[in-house]
Design an enzyme around this catalytic site. Structure first.
Site, mmCIF file in Angstrom:
data_model
loop_
_atom_site.group_PDB
_atom_site.id
_atom_site.type_symbol
_atom_site.label_atom_id
_atom_site.label_comp_id
_atom_site.label_asym_id
_atom_site.label_seq_id
_atom_site.Cartn_x
_atom_site.Cartn_y
_atom_site.Cartn_z
ATOM 1 N N ASP A 166 0.883 -1.173 0.000
ATOM 2 C CA ASP A 166 0.000 0.000 0.000
ATOM 3 C C ASP A 166 0.925 1.230 0.000
ATOM 4 O O ASP A 166 2.142 1.100 0.157
ATOM 5 C CB ASP A 166 -0.891 -0.002 1.253
ATOM 6 C CG ASP A 166 -1.808 1.215 1.309
ATOM 7 O OD1 ASP A 166 -2.450 1.529 0.287
ATOM 8 O OD2 ASP A 166 -1.878 1.889 2.366
ATOM 9 N N TYR A 172 -1.005 8.217 -2.626
ATOM 10 C CA TYR A 172 -1.187 7.736 -3.994
ATOM 11 C C TYR A 172 -2.359 8.455 -4.678
ATOM 12 O O TYR A 172 -2.396 8.579 -5.899
ATOM 13 C CB TYR A 172 -1.495 6.234 -3.979
ATOM 14 C CG TYR A 172 -0.298 5.311 -3.980
ATOM 15 C CD1 TYR A 172 1.013 5.783 -3.883
ATOM 16 C CD2 TYR A 172 -0.483 3.928 -4.095
ATOM 17 C CE1 TYR A 172 2.093 4.904 -3.889
ATOM 18 C CE2 TYR A 172 0.588 3.049 -4.110
ATOM 19 C CZ TYR A 172 1.873 3.537 -4.001
ATOM 20 O OH TYR A 172 2.935 2.657 -4.017
ATOM 21 N N GLY A 173 -3.310 8.906 -3.888
ATOM 22 C CA GLY A 173 -4.583 9.400 -4.423
ATOM 23 C C GLY A 173 -4.488 10.552 -5.397
ATOM 24 O O GLY A 173 -5.375 10.739 -6.227
ATOM 25 N N CYS A 213 -4.375 -1.967 -1.614
ATOM 26 C CA CYS A 213 -4.503 -0.541 -1.937
ATOM 27 C C CYS A 213 -5.512 -0.411 -3.071
ATOM 28 O O CYS A 213 -5.294 -0.964 -4.164
ATOM 29 C CB CYS A 213 -3.140 -0.005 -2.373
ATOM 30 S SG CYS A 213 -3.236 1.696 -2.980
ATOM 31 N N CYS A 273 -10.859 2.845 0.429
ATOM 32 C CA CYS A 273 -9.428 3.151 0.544
ATOM 33 C C CYS A 273 -9.030 2.467 1.841
ATOM 34 O O CYS A 273 -9.723 2.608 2.858
ATOM 35 C CB CYS A 273 -9.208 4.662 0.641
ATOM 36 S SG CYS A 273 -7.532 5.095 1.187
ATOM 37 N N THR A 274 -7.934 1.715 1.801
ATOM 38 C CA THR A 274 -7.597 0.903 2.973
ATOM 39 C C THR A 274 -7.191 1.740 4.190
ATOM 40 O O THR A 274 -7.081 1.218 5.300
ATOM 41 C CB THR A 274 -6.497 -0.123 2.634
ATOM 42 O OG1 THR A 274 -5.387 0.566 2.026
ATOM 43 C CG2 THR A 274 -7.020 -1.185 1.683
ATOM 44 N N HIS A 275 -6.967 3.037 3.987
ATOM 45 C CA HIS A 275 -6.710 3.914 5.141
ATOM 46 C C HIS A 275 -8.000 4.233 5.904
ATOM 47 O O HIS A 275 -7.954 4.556 7.095
ATOM 48 C CB HIS A 275 -6.109 5.251 4.682
ATOM 49 C CG HIS A 275 -4.646 5.201 4.370
ATOM 50 N ND1 HIS A 275 -4.142 4.650 3.223
ATOM 51 C CD2 HIS A 275 -3.575 5.663 5.077
ATOM 52 C CE1 HIS A 275 -2.816 4.776 3.217
ATOM 53 N NE2 HIS A 275 -2.451 5.388 4.329
HETATM 54 N N1 DGL Z 1 -4.693 3.180 0.979
HETATM 55 C C1 DGL Z 1 -4.700 3.394 -0.407
HETATM 56 C C2 DGL Z 1 -5.994 3.028 -1.064
HETATM 57 O O1 DGL Z 1 -6.585 2.055 -0.663
HETATM 58 C C3 DGL Z 1 -3.984 4.614 -0.946
HETATM 59 C C4 DGL Z 1 -4.270 5.909 -0.292
HETATM 60 C C5 DGL Z 1 -3.362 7.044 -0.761
HETATM 61 O O2 DGL Z 1 -2.154 6.937 -0.599
HETATM 62 O O3 DGL Z 1 -3.884 8.042 -1.291
HETATM 63 O O4 DGL Z 1 -6.439 3.644 -2.008
#
Ligand code: DGL
Length: 272
Positions: A15, A47-48, A78, A188-190
């Site tokens: 991720d 990443y978004g 992710c 989003c896994t966060h």
């Molecule tokens: N946790 C990630 C997801 O599931 C990425 C979040 C990010 O870095 O913007 O999309």
């Protein structure tokens, strides 16, 4: 799948940061004897807001890194990477790859509801992959996609308790509730790190963490493919990050206790 794959080889997870630990922690709980590697690409966080080309390049680097570790499978924990990079890289490796969105879409599509909200990053929402995948199985479902651009940073800095961040989360939630969704996917896994704050404004059962059934999916597929580890006892784990190991360890605490500081992997090293 490479014929010489050893079932006791590790599984790689990745991720942009601590988000994938919401998947990883559940996996470790269900399959404690598997050997696991986790890669948090904190140098490129978030990443978004990255382009598709950048996201493909990050994913390829990490997959190449895992290849050098002789993984038997990689879990893309992710949503952003699953939406932007999976299609581009999926045929380039001879081990199993599990992308969270594509693996969970059928289960989401079969829920007995008509109106589904999706909270995700800007890149995931812009890709339209959630709708595309869900509508393959249920074209009738009404989908309400919404990006929450500040949430990943709130999680990574562990500041979800601060008043201004509670306000941001509340306002994003209100924008979604206008559509009257029956459930909302934390795409989003966060975002499961924010379940406590979200549940103080809406009932907790409204929020779906795909990790709950993603891990079942992976377990079933590993079983079917004869890839479950035969080892007894606890498997080893190794955590890597591309920047800020201390911050990663602190932010992770809510979902997963890390004993050793993650190993810092320099980007150049990934390519060797
Ligand atoms: N946790 C990630 C997801 O599931 C990425 C979040 C990010 O870095 O913007 O999309």
């Amino acid at each position: 799948m490479n014929i010489s794959t050893n079932i006791n080889n590790p599984i790689g997870f990745f991720d942009s940061g601590v988000g994938g630990l919401t998947v990883y922690a559940k996996f470790r709980e269900q399959l404690p004897n598997e050997n696991c590697l986790y890669y948090g690409d904190t140098a490129h966080l978030p990443y978004g807001n990255k382009s598709k080309q950048e996201l493909i390049s990050y994913a390829r680097n990490i997959m190449d890194f895992f290849k050098t570790k002789n993984v038997k499978a990689v879990v893309i924990a992710c949503n952003t990477s699953s939406s932007a990079a999976y299609d581009a890289i999926k045929d380039d490796y001879d081990f199993k790859i599990y992308p969270i969105i594509q693996c969970c879409a059928k289960i989401l599509a079969e829920m007995p509801i008509k109106r589904l909200g999706i909270f995700a990053t800007q890149a995931t929402i812009a890709s339209g992959v959630y709708e595309l995948e869900i509508k393959k199985y249920n074209p009738e479902m009404e989908i309400y996609p919404q990006s929450c651009p500040n949430w990943v940073n709130i999680v990574e800095t562990k500041t979800q308790g601060e008043a201004q961040n509670i306000k941001i989360i509340y306002e994003d939630l209100c924008r979604m509730l206008v559509h009257n969704p029956e459930k909302i996917v934390l795409g989003c896994t966060h975002y499961p790190y924010l379940k406590g704050v979200l549940s103080s404004f809406s009932p907790h059962y409204m929020f779906i963490d795909p990790a709950d059934f993603f891990v079942d999916y992976i377990k079933q597929d590993l079983t079917k493919s004869g890839l479950l580890s035969s080892a007894s006892g606890n498997g080893f784990e190794k955590i890597y990050v591309s920047a800020n190991p201390e911050q990663f360890k602190t932010a992770a605490e809510m979902f997963y206790r890390i004993n050793d500081l993650p190993e810092l992997v320099q980007e150049g090293v990934l390519k060797n």
